[in-house]
Every structure is written in structure tokens, then in C-alpha cells.
Scaffold this motif. Sequence first.
Motif, PDB file in Angstrom:
ATOM      1  N   LEU A  52     -37.245 -32.596  14.715  1.00 52.81           N
ATOM      2  CA  LEU A  52     -37.016 -31.300  14.080  1.00 52.81           C
ATOM      3  C   LEU A  52     -37.903 -30.214  14.699  1.00 52.81           C
ATOM      4  CD1 LEU A  52     -36.642 -32.317  10.318  1.00 52.81           C
ATOM      5  CD2 LEU A  52     -34.835 -31.623  11.911  1.00 52.81           C
ATOM      6  N   ASP A  53     -39.136 -30.595  15.071  1.00 52.58           N
ATOM      7  CA  ASP A  53     -40.007 -29.630  15.749  1.00 52.58           C
ATOM      8  C   ASP A  53     -39.400 -29.187  17.082  1.00 52.58           C
ATOM      9  OD1 ASP A  53     -41.991 -29.469  13.823  1.00 52.58           O
ATOM     10  OD2 ASP A  53     -43.153 -31.123  14.661  1.00 52.58           O
ATOM     11  N   GLU A  54     -38.863 -30.146  17.834  1.00 49.45           N
ATOM     12  CA  GLU A  54     -38.228 -29.810  19.112  1.00 49.45           C
ATOM     13  C   GLU A  54     -37.011 -28.920  18.896  1.00 49.45           C
ATOM     14  OE1 GLU A  54     -37.340 -33.519  20.952  1.00 49.45           O
ATOM     15  OE2 GLU A  54     -39.440 -33.997  21.420  1.00 49.45           O
ATOM     16  N   LEU A  55     -36.229 -29.239  17.871  1.00 49.55           N
ATOM     17  CA  LEU A  55     -35.057 -28.420  17.574  1.00 49.55           C
ATOM     18  C   LEU A  55     -35.471 -27.018  17.177  1.00 49.55           C
ATOM     19  CD1 LEU A  55     -32.042 -28.005  17.112  1.00 49.55           C
ATOM     20  CD2 LEU A  55     -32.337 -28.950  14.811  1.00 49.55           C
ATOM     21  N   ARG A  56     -36.528 -26.923  16.372  1.00 47.23           N
ATOM     22  CA  ARG A  56     -36.990 -25.590  15.956  1.00 47.23           C
ATOM     23  C   ARG A  56     -37.429 -24.765  17.158  1.00 47.23           C
ATOM     24  NH1 ARG A  56     -40.792 -22.044  14.167  1.00 47.23           N
ATOM     25  NH2 ARG A  56     -40.469 -21.234  12.047  1.00 47.23           N
ATOM     26  N   ASP A  57     -38.115 -25.397  18.110  1.00 51.71           N
ATOM     27  CA  ASP A  57     -38.524 -24.676  19.317  1.00 51.71           C
ATOM     28  C   ASP A  57     -37.300 -24.146  20.071  1.00 51.71           C
ATOM     29  OD1 ASP A  57     -41.178 -25.154  18.768  1.00 51.71           O
ATOM     30  OD2 ASP A  57     -41.322 -26.913  20.068  1.00 51.71           O
ATOM     31  N   SER A  93     -24.590 -26.318  10.286  1.00 51.02           N
ATOM     32  CA  SER A  93     -23.468 -25.385  10.143  1.00 51.02           C
ATOM     33  C   SER A  93     -23.709 -24.061  10.865  1.00 51.02           C
ATOM     34  CB  SER A  93     -23.203 -25.108   8.662  1.00 51.02           C
ATOM     35  OG  SER A  93     -24.269 -24.369   8.077  1.00 51.02           O
ATOM     36  N   GLU A  94     -24.965 -23.744  11.176  1.00 49.53           N
ATOM     37  CA  GLU A  94     -25.272 -22.467  11.819  1.00 49.53           C
ATOM     38  C   GLU A  94     -25.072 -22.492  13.329  1.00 49.53           C
ATOM     39  OE1 GLU A  94     -25.580 -19.934  10.121  1.00 49.53           O
ATOM     40  OE2 GLU A  94     -25.976 -20.790   8.144  1.00 49.53           O
ATOM     41  N   HIS A  95     -25.115 -23.658  13.950  1.00 49.03           N
ATOM     42  CA  HIS A  95     -24.877 -23.795  15.400  1.00 49.03           C
ATOM     43  C   HIS A  95     -25.767 -22.857  16.207  1.00 49.03           C
ATOM     44  CE1 HIS A  95     -21.392 -26.208  14.374  1.00 49.03           C
ATOM     45  NE2 HIS A  95     -20.872 -25.214  13.688  1.00 49.03           N
ATOM     46  N   VAL A  96     -27.046 -22.812  15.897  1.00 40.71           N
ATOM     47  CA  VAL A  96     -27.937 -21.864  16.555  1.00 40.71           C
ATOM     48  C   VAL A  96     -28.001 -22.124  18.058  1.00 40.71           C
ATOM     49  CG1 VAL A  96     -30.287 -20.973  16.679  1.00 40.71           C
ATOM     50  CG2 VAL A  96     -29.296 -21.577  14.462  1.00 40.71           C
ATOM     51  N   THR A  97     -28.138 -23.377  18.465  1.00 37.56           N
ATOM     52  CA  THR A  97     -28.223 -23.717  19.886  1.00 37.56           C
ATOM     53  C   THR A  97     -26.935 -24.342  20.400  1.00 37.56           C
ATOM     54  OG1 THR A  97     -29.178 -25.913  19.465  1.00 37.56           O
ATOM     55  CG2 THR A  97     -30.707 -24.073  19.667  1.00 37.56           C
ATOM     56  N   GLY A  98     -25.868 -24.260  19.632  1.00 41.92           N
ATOM     57  CA  GLY A  98     -24.601 -24.827  20.069  1.00 41.92           C
ATOM     58  C   GLY A  98     -24.493 -26.309  19.736  1.00 41.92           C
ATOM     59  N   LEU A  99     -23.861 -27.058  20.622  1.00 45.45           N
ATOM     60  CA  LEU A  99     -23.635 -28.479  20.375  1.00 45.45           C
ATOM     61  C   LEU A  99     -24.927 -29.272  20.354  1.00 45.45           C
ATOM     62  CD1 LEU A  99     -20.469 -29.182  22.563  1.00 45.45           C
ATOM     63  CD2 LEU A  99     -20.599 -28.986  20.070  1.00 45.45           C
ATOM     64  N   ASP A 158     -27.814 -28.728  18.894  1.00 48.10           N
ATOM     65  CA  ASP A 158     -28.423 -28.912  17.575  1.00 48.10           C
ATOM     66  C   ASP A 158     -27.573 -29.825  16.693  1.00 48.10           C
ATOM     67  OD1 ASP A 158     -26.368 -27.149  17.102  1.00 48.10           O
ATOM     68  OD2 ASP A 158     -27.548 -25.746  15.909  1.00 48.10           O
ATOM     69  N   ARG A 159     -26.266 -29.795  16.870  1.00 47.49           N
ATOM     70  CA  ARG A 159     -25.420 -30.701  16.089  1.00 47.49           C
ATOM     71  C   ARG A 159     -25.719 -32.147  16.434  1.00 47.49           C
ATOM     72  NH1 ARG A 159     -19.217 -29.380  15.719  1.00 47.49           N
ATOM     73  NH2 ARG A 159     -19.483 -31.066  14.209  1.00 47.49           N
ATOM     74  N   HIS A 160     -25.861 -32.452  17.725  1.00 43.09           N
ATOM     75  CA  HIS A 160     -26.180 -33.821  18.131  1.00 43.09           C
ATOM     76  C   HIS A 160     -27.548 -34.245  17.606  1.00 43.09           C
ATOM     77  CE1 HIS A 160     -23.270 -33.254  21.774  1.00 43.09           C
ATOM     78  NE2 HIS A 160     -22.626 -33.546  20.655  1.00 43.09           N
ATOM     79  N   THR A 161     -28.522 -33.336  17.715  1.00 43.62           N
ATOM     80  CA  THR A 161     -29.865 -33.655  17.218  1.00 43.62           C
ATOM     81  C   THR A 161     -29.844 -33.904  15.722  1.00 43.62           C
ATOM     82  OG1 THR A 161     -30.922 -32.334  18.956  1.00 43.62           O
ATOM     83  CG2 THR A 161     -32.222 -32.792  16.980  1.00 43.62           C
ATOM     84  N   LEU A 162     -29.136 -33.061  14.987  1.00 45.83           N
ATOM     85  CA  LEU A 162     -29.121 -33.189  13.535  1.00 45.83           C
ATOM     86  C   LEU A 162     -28.313 -34.394  13.070  1.00 45.83           C
ATOM     87  CD1 LEU A 162     -28.844 -29.403  12.703  1.00 45.83           C
ATOM     88  CD2 LEU A 162     -30.808 -30.888  12.277  1.00 45.83           C
ATOM     89  N   GLN A 163     -27.295 -34.779  13.835  1.00 52.29           N
ATOM     90  CA  GLN A 163     -26.588 -36.012  13.516  1.00 52.29           C
ATOM     91  C   GLN A 163     -27.516 -37.213  13.673  1.00 52.29           C
ATOM     92  OE1 GLN A 163     -23.217 -35.915  16.136  1.00 52.29           O
ATOM     93  NE2 GLN A 163     -21.999 -34.597  14.795  1.00 52.29           N
ATOM     94  N   THR A 164     -28.312 -37.187  14.741  1.00 52.09           N
ATOM     95  CA  THR A 164     -29.293 -38.261  14.941  1.00 52.09           C
ATOM     96  C   THR A 164     -30.320 -38.266  13.818  1.00 52.09           C
ATOM     97  OG1 THR A 164     -29.032 -38.081  17.345  1.00 52.09           O
ATOM     98  CG2 THR A 164     -31.018 -39.186  16.532  1.00 52.09           C
ATOM     99  N   VAL A 165     -30.795 -37.084  13.446  1.00 45.82           N
ATOM    100  CA  VAL A 165     -31.786 -36.979  12.369  1.00 45.82           C
ATOM    101  C   VAL A 165     -31.210 -37.508  11.057  1.00 45.82           C
ATOM    102  CG1 VAL A 165     -33.006 -35.322  10.909  1.00 45.82           C
ATOM    103  CG2 VAL A 165     -33.131 -35.134  13.388  1.00 45.82           C
ATOM    104  N   THR A 166     -29.957 -37.205  10.781  1.00 42.70           N
ATOM    105  CA  THR A 166     -29.322 -37.696   9.554  1.00 42.70           C
ATOM    106  C   THR A 166     -29.319 -39.218   9.509  1.00 42.70           C
ATOM    107  OG1 THR A 166     -27.916 -35.724   9.421  1.00 42.70           O
ATOM    108  CG2 THR A 166     -27.207 -37.665   8.187  1.00 42.70           C
TER     109      THR A 166
END
Length: 301
Positions: free
Chosen positions: A150-155, A94-100, A102-110
Amino acid sequence: MSTTRRDLVRRLWLLLSLGAVTTLVLFGSYRGVHDDTVPLASSSTPGILAVDTAKNALRRAHAAVDGSGPAGDTTGEFHTQISVAQQSIAVAASEHVTGLADRHTLQTVTGLITVYSSWVERAGRESDPSLRGAYLDYARQGRDDIVERLDELRDQQLAVARKQASFPWPLWLGWGAVAVLSLAWCAALVEAQWYARRRFRVAVQPPLLAATVLCAGGVAALGWFTVRAHSAMADSLAELSTPRPAQEIPQAGADVRRNLADAGLWASLSEWVLVAGVLLMGLTVAGLWPRIAEYRFRAPR
């Protein structure tokens, strides 16, 4: 022939030009710093800490089932931690820190968490130790894949936060120009008052004096707010740079909120820079134009 009117007009145009340029440069330089304080506090920080929370929850979830017996393994702590991880991922999305991205990454993670949970649940229902060990091994590989993503997303999120907290050379150049221009503006205002005092025998020109005080005080105040904001962002970035264990995440979030508690106020002042600039130019006109008008209809002498 009297040159008073010409000298006054020249000073007025100089003051108005300096005022306009200083106001615009100050506006751009101030916004260049403070437009990033609110996103860092309200978006980047919650997003990064949410990813840390999800990673810690996944590790705790796997620790709850790894090497334990088949009965009751997946009904307690495991599901609690998986729920925490999923909620944290929703917050990060929901925060969209890196834009689209992070949403794609988090959808995959889910999706991967769902697969991971299914392997753990199959292991919990399995009575054969060898099969159960195989299922848990598949689950562990899935968990490691999730944590790696998640580590890559955090970076990536941290790179955004570093950019928000940075003070690059264009900002140094801008604030250097602000210092030079504001000093020139104040000096020109003082010189105009000195000229009016010498030419018209008046002790002080109130509008010009007010403009001088407001110019010096306003630029100094905005500069001080910028120093505070940059220091607060640097401290906040230091809090976020190292991944936190679960018990330290709430304190890290509280520290960042405390550091950037005034971020909204600082950012809101940028719009008033333009208003203040127009006000100061109006005071300049109010101080010089009546004197110029006195010479409008005078014959040359």
C-alpha cells in the motif's frame, strides 16, 4: 490611387490571424492546467486517502489482537477494522488513479488480507500460547507485506497527483505566448480603431471597441482562474503529501474539496475559449468589412 481599401484588408487579415493564433494557444494553455483539476479533486484525492484509511485500519486491526487472549479476539474490533480496510481498498480500486497498475496491486492486497485474516482467526481459536504466538507472527508478517504494498501504491498515486498539480515549462511557454499574442491582438485592434477614426472621421467603431474590451478582459479573467487553480492544486498536493492518521483523513479530504470546489467550473470554461475567439473575430469583421465594402466598386483615383 487610394490605398484605403488595401490598408483595411491588410489590417483585417492581421487581426483575424492574430485572433486565430491567440485563441488556439490560449485554448491549449488553459486546458493544459484545468484538465487536471477535476481528476485531482474527484479521483486522485479519494484514491490516496482511501489507501491511507486502509493502512490505518490494518494497523488498528492488528493492535486489537496482538498480545491479547484467545477468547473473543477476532469477533469485535478486528473484524470492524478489516471491513473498513476492505471497503477503503474497494474505493481506491474504483478511482483508477494509476490505471491498471493500482487495480492489480489492490487485487493482490485483497487476497493478502484474506490470508492475513485467516491467520488471525486461527490464532484466536488456538489455546496453545506458543502456537498462537506463531500464528500471530505469520499474521504480522502478512500485515507488514500488505502495508508495504500500500505504501508503494500510495507513492505511485502521489506521483500522479504531483504531475496533475505541476506547471511544467511547456505551460510556462504557452502562457508566455498567450500574454504576448493577446497584447499584440489588443494593440492591433486599437490601431485599427485609430486608423478608422483618422480616415473616416468617426469617434469610435463599436464592434472593434467591444472586441478590444472582450479580448483584454477575457484573457485577464482566464489568467486569474488559472492562477487560482494552480494555487489550489498546490495546496491540495500539500495536504496529500504526508500520510494522515485516521482521525485527520476526513479533514484532509474536506480541505481538498474546499480548495478545488470550483474545479468543474474552471475546466468547463475551456470550451468557451473557442467560442469567444470566434465571436471576437466576428466583431472584427463587423467593424472593418463595411468600410472595405465601401471601396469595392470605387474606381481608382
